[in-house]
Design a protein around this motif. Structure first.
Motif, short mmCIF file in Angstrom:
data_model
loop_
_atom_site.label_atom_id
_atom_site.label_comp_id
_atom_site.label_asym_id
_atom_site.label_seq_id
_atom_site.Cartn_x
_atom_site.Cartn_y
_atom_site.Cartn_z
N LEU A 1 11.13 1.46 -0.85
CA LEU A 1 10.72 0.87 0.36
C LEU A 1 10.72 -0.46 0.08
O LEU A 1 11.01 -1.37 1.01
CB LEU A 1 9.63 1.62 1.19
N ARG A 2 9.77 -0.91 -1.14
CA ARG A 2 9.46 -2.24 -1.29
C ARG A 2 10.80 -3.23 -1.61
O ARG A 2 11.50 -4.32 -0.93
CB ARG A 2 8.82 -2.28 -2.52
N SER A 22 10.51 -3.57 9.71
CA SER A 22 11.64 -3.83 9.29
C SER A 22 12.92 -3.31 10.28
O SER A 22 13.61 -4.11 10.62
CB SER A 22 12.01 -3.17 7.81
N THR A 65 4.30 -6.50 0.92
CA THR A 65 5.08 -5.44 0.19
C THR A 65 4.29 -5.12 -1.13
O THR A 65 4.60 -4.08 -1.72
CB THR A 65 6.33 -6.16 -0.58
N LEU A 87 3.51 -1.14 -0.96
CA LEU A 87 4.78 -0.45 -0.68
C LEU A 87 5.25 0.61 -1.92
O LEU A 87 5.18 -0.06 -3.15
CB LEU A 87 5.73 -1.24 -0.10
N PRO A 142 0.60 1.87 5.56
CA PRO A 142 1.35 0.42 5.30
C PRO A 142 2.94 0.80 5.02
O PRO A 142 3.92 0.25 5.45
CB PRO A 142 0.74 0.13 4.03
N GLN A 143 3.33 2.00 4.60
CA GLN A 143 4.75 2.44 4.30
C GLN A 143 5.19 2.59 5.86
O GLN A 143 6.32 2.05 6.13
CB GLN A 143 4.75 3.69 3.59
N VAL A 159 12.88 -3.52 1.92
CA VAL A 159 12.29 -4.50 2.55
C VAL A 159 12.67 -6.01 2.03
O VAL A 159 13.24 -6.81 2.53
CB VAL A 159 10.74 -4.72 2.78
N ALA A 210 5.63 -1.00 7.51
CA ALA A 210 6.71 -1.70 6.94
C ALA A 210 8.06 -1.10 7.52
O ALA A 210 9.08 -2.07 7.89
CB ALA A 210 6.79 -1.66 5.50
#
Length: 587
Positions: free
Chosen positions: A179-180, A107, A172, A175, A99-100, A183, A103
């Protein structure tokens, strides 16, 4: 025999060991590859952000912006390339790290689309609306230049909205914090740019038509008075007709609401649910056309009333309030009234909503003062005295606060306004948001609402439960110091100095009323209900003396969405929408 039998097993073990080692090496190489490329991508995105921030320091220097966009484009393109190779894609389905990586890849791609396909056309179109273009020459705006910017504005709006949608689909929850946060910031940045480009595109479509590029247009302007609340702001206190043609506009007529007769029957048919909530008053009194929280219903009523009064059919209806005039005065500078008063951004609201009543007890003199103020501000605009950039900022702010609304009798032009705050319709919920409507209406028959202070809070109580909190406080001074025209003089049964308010709470589109409760210092509140455009409505009637306050909690069941908010009647001071509602009980 035994030794010979062990050889194949030994070879198998060596093959397995070599295979396992190869897998580990490949995994380590892949991890190192992803780590290095990920770090490089983050560095490029950080560089792009810093370049944009530096460019924002001088937003009116096109060469500087062009160089900045080229640099930003190089960085976002590099970040996109670094996070889209086969090794990166191979690792995206992995647990936790996947997921990281996903994302960061989404992005990077969305930001690259926004910069490469969106910000360039947006910058070009925005720079085309230069100060010279937006300043009238010999009394006329150049509608041709404004219309020519439409293709670039359209391209910017399309690509930026696509990028914003991509970012909004990132989950999110799994994350890591940094990173969250990144984003979230990217979402806010691109969504803001998408909204700006969308507004610019609509303006390039609508402004030339409204300024009479295709022939003469007539508009009815309604001035709302926030000292006596109605759902969309305040009662209509004065009206004017403005005509446009070939980029020129002129104030051709004015009238007071006292010039309009009270109609015995509604001038247009009202939906049954509207009559159940507001009776037929919105279609019989010009003062009440803003009582229904849907300007697409109220504007045609005002148009018909103007036709009956003056015999003219206008092409559209515009409404604004004294707070908007204050914003506009920041662009025009102070104006001088026939009374010798100087109307400024700082004194427009207190002068028009409080002091005028102290000075002129006669309503006719008040109306004359309002008309003079309107004419003075309009003359400043027509003479080109407004700074175009400040004027655009003023109008955008007023529109975002629900103080400026527009309705067009032309269906195609009205469609351009779909989904904007300029339409003045009920909140438009979607899969990503849930919105309450809080609409305030005076029941005192006075101007006491200039002293009332509302505040609103919302909160999620759980996955499928939301709560709205509304607080209303009466900050009026000693009633003996106020004229009867402000207090109402008890004419409609409300004691002098007290204020009776009807608060209409419209639930989110998929909301269902669960429970509500009220605490009050004054007379116990009353409750009623109904529906509006199919949405449940709770009416809270509360009466407060000076110094008293009341609070309402409304809890509803509604599917969880990322955004929970409220649209509130624009008052003298716009109430902030807080996130600290306290009506969740034990949940």
């Amino acid at each position: 025999m035994g030794t010979h039998d062990r050889r194949p097993a030994g070879r198998a073990e060596r093959v397995f060991a070599w295979s396992l080692g190869a897998v580990l090496v490949v995994g380590l190489v892949a991890a190192a590859w992803i780590g290095v490329r990920g770090g490089m991508a983050v560095a490029h995105l950080s560089s792009a952000r810093q370049t944009l921030q530096a460019a924002e320091a001088d937003p009116h220097d096109p060469p500087t912006i062009a160089v900045a966009l080229a640099t930003v484009r190089d960085d976002t393109s590099a970040a996109r390339s670094l996070t889209s190779d086969p090794v990166w894609s191979w690792a995206e389905p992995l647990p936790w790290i996947g997921p990281q990586l996903r994302a960061l890849a989404v992005s990077s791609a969305a930001l690259d689309t926004a910069v490469s396909e969106g910000l360039g056309p947006l910058s070009s179109a925005a720079s085309g609306l230069s100060t010279d273009v937006l300043r009238p020459r010999e009394g006329a705006f150049d509608t041709t230049v404004i219309a020519s910017l439409e293709p670039e504005a359209d391209a910017a709006a399309t690509h930026l909205r696509a990028a914003a949608d991509e970012l909004s689909r990132i989950d999110t929850a799994p994350l890591l914090g940094p990173l969250r946060d990144g984003v979230t910031r990217a979402r806010e940045l691109v969504d803001g740019a998408a909204s700006a480009s969308d507004a610019l595109h609509r303006a390039t479509l609508l402004l030339p038509r409204m300024l009479g590029a295709g022939g003469q247009r007539s508009y009815l302007v309604l001035f709302q008075n926030n000292a006596e609340w109605r759902s969309l702001g305040g009662i209509v206190g004065a009206v004017a007709q403005v005509d446009t043609q070939d980029g020129r506009f002129a104030l051709v007529d004015q009238a007071s609401t006292s010039d309009f007769p009270v109609e015995a029957e509604p001038v247009v048919d009202l939906p049954g649910e509207v009559q159940d909530l507001f009776d037929t008053r919105p279609a019989r009194y010009i003062q009440n056309v803003t009582q229904v929280p849907d300007f697409t219903l109220g504007a045609p009523i005002a148009r018909e009333m103007w036709k009956r009064l003056r015999g003219r059919t206008v092409d559209g209806v515009i409404t604004l309030d004294p707070v908007t005039l204050g914003y506009v005065l920041k662009a025009t500078g102070p104006v001088t009234l026939p009374t010798g008063d100087h109307l400024t951004p700082d004194n427009a609201v207190p002068l028009l909503l409080q002091e005028v009543y102290q000075r002129y007890p006669d309503p006719a003199r008040q109306d004359e003062f309002f008309r003079a103020a309107t004419a003075a501000v309009f003359s400043a605009l027509a003479e080109g005295r407004a700074d175009p950039e400040l004027l655009l900022a003023a109008l955008m702010r007023a529109g975002s606060e629900g103080r400026l609304m527009l309705w067009s009798a032309d269906a195609d032009e009205q469609a351009i306004l779909d989904g904007t705050t300029l339409q003045g319709t009920l909140p438009d919920d979607g899969t990503d948001r849930s919105t309450f409507g809080v609409y305030l209406n005076d029941g005192t028959g006075s101007k006491m609402d200039s002293y009332l202070r509302p505040s609103v809070d919302v909160a999620w109580c759980g996955q499928d439960s939301a709560v709205l909190g509304v607080t209303l406080r009466n900050d009026a001074p000693d009633p003996a110091s106020l004229p009867s025209y402000v207090t109402g003089g008890g004419e409609y049964g409300v004691p002098v100095g007290e204020a009776l308010t009807g608060v209409y709470v419209v639930l989110p589109a998929e909301g269902r009323l669960e429970e509500y409760a009220s605490t009050t210092d004054g007379i116990p509140p009353g409750f009623a209900g109904g529906t509006l455009e199919g949405r449940p409505v709770l009416k809270w009637s509360v009466q407060l003396a000076p110094g008293e306050q009341a609070h309402l909690d409304v809890r509803v069941s509604t599917p969880w969405t990322p955004h929970l908010g409220a649209v509130v009647t624009p008052t003298i001071v716009s109430p902030a929408i807080g996130r600290g509602a306290t009506g969740c009980g034990g949940n």
